[in-house]
Design a protein around this motif. Sequence first.
Motif, short mmCIF file in Angstrom:
data_model
loop_
_atom_site.label_atom_id
_atom_site.label_comp_id
_atom_site.label_asym_id
_atom_site.label_seq_id
_atom_site.Cartn_x
_atom_site.Cartn_y
_atom_site.Cartn_z
N VAL A 13 0.84 -1.21 0.00
CA VAL A 13 0.00 0.00 0.00
C VAL A 13 0.87 1.25 0.00
O VAL A 13 0.60 2.22 -0.72
N GLN A 16 2.13 1.76 -3.43
CA GLN A 16 1.06 2.28 -4.31
C GLN A 16 0.84 3.77 -4.07
O GLN A 16 0.78 4.57 -5.01
N ASP A 54 -3.72 4.41 7.47
CA ASP A 54 -4.64 3.28 7.43
C ASP A 54 -5.39 3.18 8.76
O ASP A 54 -4.86 3.51 9.81
N THR A 82 -8.96 3.33 4.15
CA THR A 82 -9.67 2.14 4.62
C THR A 82 -10.22 1.31 3.49
O THR A 82 -10.54 1.84 2.43
N SER A 83 -10.34 0.02 3.76
CA SER A 83 -11.09 -0.84 2.84
C SER A 83 -12.47 -1.09 3.43
O SER A 83 -13.27 -1.81 2.86
N LEU A 84 -12.73 -0.49 4.59
CA LEU A 84 -14.02 -0.68 5.27
C LEU A 84 -14.98 0.44 4.92
O LEU A 84 -15.68 0.97 5.77
N GLY A 85 -14.97 0.83 3.63
CA GLY A 85 -15.70 2.02 3.20
C GLY A 85 -17.14 2.10 3.63
O GLY A 85 -17.62 3.12 4.09
N VAL A 102 -11.74 10.46 4.11
CA VAL A 102 -11.40 9.04 4.15
C VAL A 102 -11.28 8.56 2.71
O VAL A 102 -12.15 8.83 1.89
N ILE A 103 -10.17 7.90 2.41
CA ILE A 103 -9.96 7.37 1.06
C ILE A 103 -10.18 5.86 1.09
O ILE A 103 -9.64 5.17 1.95
N SER A 104 -10.96 5.37 0.14
CA SER A 104 -11.26 3.94 0.10
C SER A 104 -10.23 3.15 -0.71
O SER A 104 -9.67 3.67 -1.67
N LYS A 105 -10.04 1.91 -0.28
CA LYS A 105 -9.22 0.98 -1.05
C LYS A 105 -10.15 0.01 -1.75
O LYS A 105 -11.14 -0.38 -1.12
N PRO A 106 -9.88 -0.46 -2.95
CA PRO A 106 -8.71 -0.14 -3.77
C PRO A 106 -8.72 1.32 -4.23
O PRO A 106 -9.77 1.92 -4.43
N GLU A 108 -8.34 4.79 -6.26
CA GLU A 108 -8.49 5.39 -7.59
C GLU A 108 -7.52 6.57 -7.55
O GLU A 108 -7.75 7.51 -6.79
N ASN A 111 -8.89 10.05 -7.49
CA ASN A 111 -9.64 10.35 -6.27
C ASN A 111 -8.68 10.71 -5.13
O ASN A 111 -8.92 11.66 -4.37
N VAL B 3 -16.56 -0.57 -2.07
CA VAL B 3 -17.87 -0.53 -1.42
C VAL B 3 -17.85 0.62 -0.43
O VAL B 3 -16.92 0.75 0.36
N GLN B 8 -19.94 8.83 2.42
CA GLN B 8 -18.51 8.79 2.09
C GLN B 8 -18.29 9.15 0.63
O GLN B 8 -17.36 9.88 0.27
N GLU B 12 -15.91 12.13 -0.43
CA GLU B 12 -14.74 11.81 -1.27
C GLU B 12 -14.76 12.60 -2.57
O GLU B 12 -13.74 13.04 -3.07
#
Lengths: 122, 288
Positions: A13, A16, A54, A82-85, A102-106, A108, A111, B3, B8, B12
Motif C-alpha cells: 500500500v 502504491q 490506514d 480504509t477498505s471498510l468504506g 477518508v480514502i477507500s481501497k482499492p 483510484e 480520487n 464498497v 462517504q 470523497e
Amino acid sequence: MKKVLIVDDSLAVARQLMKIISAGGEFEPVGHAKNGSEAIKMNLELHPDIICMDMNMPGMDGLTALRSLMALDHKVKVVMITSLGGVGDKFTEALKLGAQNVISKPFEPENVLRVLRALQPA
Amino acid sequence: MAVKFFGQFLVEKGIVSREALLKAIELQETVNLKFGETALAMELISEADVERVHKAQWSADLQFGDMAVQLGIINETQMHQVLTRQKNSHLYLGEALIQVGALERESLDGYLQEFKVDQSPYVTDKTDIPPGVINQEMWGMLADLTYKMLGRIANLTVRPGQCQLVNHLAPNCLIAAIEITGQLNARYLLSVSAGAREAIARAMLSQESLEGEPQELLDDTIAEFINVVCGNFSAKAAQLGKTVEIEPPQLIQPDAGNVNSATGQKGLLFPFHLADGELIEAAIFINA
C-alpha cells in the motif's frame, strides 16, 4: 511541495500511495510509518503537512493514533485510508475525531489526488 | 472504486464537506430512533423492559424486537407496528443533507444515480454453497467478492470452480489469512500458486517487472489483496445488517503444511482457475 507521511503496515500500500502521490507533482512523500506509534514519532520528526493513515493496523490502529495526533498537533491534516468504506460508523468516527476525509481501497489515483488537493491549510 | 456508503461517496467526491456530513448524521441520530426508543415512545414497553431486553441480548444473538417478543414483553403484531413506525419515520441521509442545507433537492437524484453507478461493480451474484452452512448468503457474497476483486484489482481472468466442503487448505506458494469476528465469525484464507502471486503483485504494484523486488513485498501484495476483499466484505455485510470486524492479515508460508479448520468449524473451498494452469483457492472456515 506539501510533505506527506504515509502510515500503513502494508509495504504494498505504501508503494502504491507513494507512486500516486509523487505523480501529482504537488506532493512529496517524506516517510512511511508502519503503525500508529511510529506515525506519532515521525510526525514530530518530519512535520508533514498531510498524513495518510490506514485505519486497520496491528499495534496501535489508525483511529487510536488519530486521536493522539489531533491532541498533539492540530495543524496536521489527516486523511484516513480504509477498505471498510461502507462501514458508516467507522467513517463517521474518523471524521468526528478530526480526520479531513477518508480514502477507500482499492485506490483510484484521481480520487486520492483530488482529496489531497482539496485540503485547506490550517 | 470500493464498497462505500452514500455519505462517504459525497465527501470523497467533494460534493459535501465533512462538517456538513457530520451535521446531517447528527440530525439522523436525533430522528432515527432505535427499536427500543420507538417502542418506548409508542408506550408499548417500559424503561425496565428495555433493560431486560438488553441484558438478554448479551447471551443470545437476537434483534431487540425479536428478543422482546421472545420474552413476552410485546407480541408479533406490536413488533411489526414498531418496525412500520421506524420505517415510515426514517430520515435518509440524502434528505438529512437537504435539511441541513448541504444539498439541493433537485440534485439529490442525480447524485444517487452516480452513486449507484459507482457501486454497481460490487453488486454480488449468488454463489452456490452446500446445504447446512449457516449464513450461506454472506459466505457466498465473500466468495463472489473474491472473484470480482481478482478481476478488478488483480486484472486476472479466472474460472471459478464448484464450492466444496473441506477440513483443510493445502499449502501452495503462499497462504494469507484474516480473522473475521463480530456477528459473523470465520477465518478467511487465500492460497496462491507462484504465478498467481506474481500476477497479483504486478497488478497491485502497477509494475510490468518484479525483478529485484523483495519476496516480502510480493507476499505483502497478497496480504493487502485479502485485506481489501475482507474490508469490502465487512462493508457489504454492514449494509445487510451484520456488523463484523476484520483483523490485520497474516501470512502462512508453505512449510507450515496444511492449514486445518478448527474443531467445530465448517470449511468451504472456492477454487479459481487461471488460464495458464495457475491456481488460487479461497477457503472460509466458519465457526458454528
